[in-house]
Write a protein that holds these residues in place. Sequence first.
Motif, PDB file in Angstrom:
ATOM      1  N   HIS A 116      11.435  12.709  -5.646  1.00  0.00           N
ATOM      2  CA  HIS A 116      10.927  13.991  -5.165  1.00  0.00           C
ATOM      3  C   HIS A 116       9.909  13.827  -4.057  1.00  0.00           C
ATOM      4  O   HIS A 116      10.165  14.109  -2.910  1.00  0.00           O
ATOM      5  N   ARG A 117       8.737  13.367  -4.406  1.00  0.00           N
ATOM      6  CA  ARG A 117       7.711  13.218  -3.375  1.00  0.00           C
ATOM      7  C   ARG A 117       7.827  11.809  -2.809  1.00  0.00           C
ATOM      8  O   ARG A 117       7.305  10.851  -3.353  1.00  0.00           O
ATOM      9  N   ALA A 118       8.549  11.734  -1.716  1.00  0.00           N
ATOM     10  CA  ALA A 118       8.838  10.439  -1.126  1.00  0.00           C
ATOM     11  C   ALA A 118       7.648   9.940  -0.328  1.00  0.00           C
ATOM     12  O   ALA A 118       7.601  10.069   0.880  1.00  0.00           O
ATOM     13  N   GLY A 119       6.645   9.459  -1.023  1.00  0.00           N
ATOM     14  CA  GLY A 119       5.541   8.802  -0.333  1.00  0.00           C
ATOM     15  C   GLY A 119       6.080   7.571   0.360  1.00  0.00           C
ATOM     16  O   GLY A 119       7.111   7.038  -0.009  1.00  0.00           O
ATOM     17  N   ARG A 120       5.405   7.163   1.378  1.00  0.00           N
ATOM     18  CA  ARG A 120       5.855   5.970   2.070  1.00  0.00           C
ATOM     19  C   ARG A 120       4.980   4.813   1.658  1.00  0.00           C
ATOM     20  O   ARG A 120       3.860   4.992   1.206  1.00  0.00           O
ATOM     21  N   SER A 121       5.486   3.639   1.819  1.00  0.00           N
ATOM     22  CA  SER A 121       4.654   2.498   1.498  1.00  0.00           C
ATOM     23  C   SER A 121       4.734   1.494   2.623  1.00  0.00           C
ATOM     24  O   SER A 121       5.696   1.440   3.372  1.00  0.00           O
ATOM     25  N   ALA A 122       3.692   0.741   2.740  1.00  0.00           N
ATOM     26  CA  ALA A 122       3.616  -0.247   3.802  1.00  0.00           C
ATOM     27  C   ALA A 122       3.162  -1.563   3.204  1.00  0.00           C
ATOM     28  O   ALA A 122       2.343  -1.590   2.288  1.00  0.00           O
ATOM     29  N   GLU A 128      13.387  -0.148  -4.754  1.00  0.00           N
ATOM     30  CA  GLU A 128      12.141  -0.901  -4.542  1.00  0.00           C
ATOM     31  C   GLU A 128      11.244  -0.220  -3.509  1.00  0.00           C
ATOM     32  O   GLU A 128      10.027  -0.336  -3.587  1.00  0.00           O
ATOM     33  N   ASP A 164       6.554  -2.301   8.365  1.00  0.00           N
ATOM     34  CA  ASP A 164       7.051  -1.221   7.528  1.00  0.00           C
ATOM     35  C   ASP A 164       7.754  -1.775   6.314  1.00  0.00           C
ATOM     36  O   ASP A 164       8.187  -2.926   6.279  1.00  0.00           O
ATOM     37  N   HIS A 165       7.853  -0.945   5.351  1.00  0.00           N
ATOM     38  CA  HIS A 165       8.482  -1.382   4.118  1.00  0.00           C
ATOM     39  C   HIS A 165       9.787  -0.659   3.848  1.00  0.00           C
ATOM     40  O   HIS A 165      10.730  -1.245   3.358  1.00  0.00           O
ATOM     41  N   ASP A 166       9.862   0.601   4.191  1.00  0.00           N
ATOM     42  CA  ASP A 166      11.170   1.247   4.149  1.00  0.00           C
ATOM     43  C   ASP A 166      12.018   0.651   5.250  1.00  0.00           C
ATOM     44  O   ASP A 166      11.513   0.146   6.229  1.00  0.00           O
ATOM     45  N   SER A 172       8.887   1.992  10.729  1.00  0.00           N
ATOM     46  CA  SER A 172       7.578   2.594  10.880  1.00  0.00           C
ATOM     47  C   SER A 172       6.531   1.507  10.968  1.00  0.00           C
ATOM     48  O   SER A 172       6.772   0.363  10.603  1.00  0.00           O
ATOM     49  N   VAL A 215       0.848  -1.177   0.000  1.00  0.00           N
ATOM     50  CA  VAL A 215       0.000   0.000   0.000  1.00  0.00           C
ATOM     51  C   VAL A 215       0.886   1.229   0.000  1.00  0.00           C
ATOM     52  O   VAL A 215       1.721   1.383   0.879  1.00  0.00           O
TER      53      VAL A 215
END
Lengths: 233, 233
Positions: free
Chosen positions: B68-74, B52, B229-231, A172, A76
């Motif tokens: 640029h826009r470092a959205g996060r992902s989970a 990734e 978390d994914h990061d 996170s 997600v």
Amino acid sequence: MTGYRDIKEAVLRRIHAGEWPPGALIPSEADLAAEYGTARGTANRAIRELAETGLVERRRRAGTRVTHRAGRSALVAIPIVRAEIEAAGRRYGYALLDRRIEPGDQRHIGRLDPQAGAPVLALTCLHLADGEPHQLEDRLIGLDVVPDARDVDFTATSPNEWLVRAVPYSRSEHIFSAATPTEDDRGRLRLRPDEPVFLIERRTWLGAKPVTWVRLAHPGARYRMASRDHDAA
Amino acid sequence: MTGYRDIKEAVLRRIHAGEWPPGALIPSEADLAAEYGTARGTANRAIRELAETGLVERRRRAGTRVTHRAGRSALVAIPIVRAEIEAAGRRYGYALLDRRIEPGDQRHIGRLDPQAGAPVLALTCLHLADGEPHQLEDRLIGLDVVPDARDVDFTATSPNEWLVRAVPYSRSEHIFSAATPTEDDRGRLRLRPDEPVFLIERRTWLGAKPVTWVRLAHPGARYRMASRDHDAA
DNA sequence: GAGTGGTCTAGACCACGTT
DNA sequence: ACGTGGTCTAGACCACTCC
């Protein structure tokens, strides 16, 4: 030419075809490499990626087994709210509603979990799309971990954007839920009667130290979060 | 010994420290390998894994840039409901509430999207934890793609479990949302007044053919979905 | 002790896209 | 044309864990 993708797909197919039922041992990397005529590194990458999706589990010496409880997983993406709104072709708006500095105490337990007595910056802000409330953000920032946050002008920059640029984190955790809105939610998001909220709670750490906790509330009837799939074939 | 994790962490740190702001080009794999005294393959794996997670973007010849826009992902794990309940130490219960075979038509558009006229198996079932409603499942299965489903006894096996074992899929899509319950939801999940539902909708395909669509409704006040978390750093 | 996965190396060829 | 990432190879050493 056989590539790691080919091996990945082949193994996936053979698992789905029932050749290796849940719990079964699949061939070792060396055997797969021999079977498909590649170097072991190629087989390794194929099976490693399958393990990352949770389809198989690997243990040294014990080999690779097909996972029993084949839960599915989805990746997600949680966008920065500004990018999300602008990507939809809508005008982004932002307002800081409240800013306080509080001593870390009971109120923050289970959320930020700050060190006893460490000061906490508490922010409430609203993100708008075409002037309509889109997301209500309640945030706690540990000033012991992120002292710079004390001097940032959050009427101009949203905490989300500032944190992403200024503060590293190492771990996170997210919780998604549906909830009955609080009175604050109802007023600030201009909810219709009976409209629920979709909540995202995120906690972020740098090492063992809590960096920030945030509760993002979206009007339920107007918000959906989609995912791309994570398994692949 | 310098490993790919070390390079990954070092680059992550340097990005967060502002050495390479969003949009900046980071050194090539060859340069990083030389800098850290490793083979290029090691630097490749480090940067590939950062890509990734969406922290950097890579293009041949153009190099690797900080996003640029470092959205996060989970990464959200969607468990099989039975496993989820049993893992919580509760007793699992299951009931098939309804079973119909319908011609694929307008009602299914936007959900299963079956081929015109292809029959659709429509199931409604309830999953219970310690006798209490936990998840209401509304499912459509394309009988053109999954003909075997017609003869399965879904009073004994839940469609989820049967499908996971019997039917491969190649792509899936999830939507998470909060919603006001329908009258059916309210009765079958024994919701309290004003209690919202947490919805997971999943569509699954095998190649281009729709396999199944499902709507999973959970009592909002009693359900939270967590993610790892994914990061990473 | 032995077999498995985890990782690294030094080299290679190729695809791609910018220049 | 050329520099970048994408991938593969053949070999190696090690860590872990089961036997």
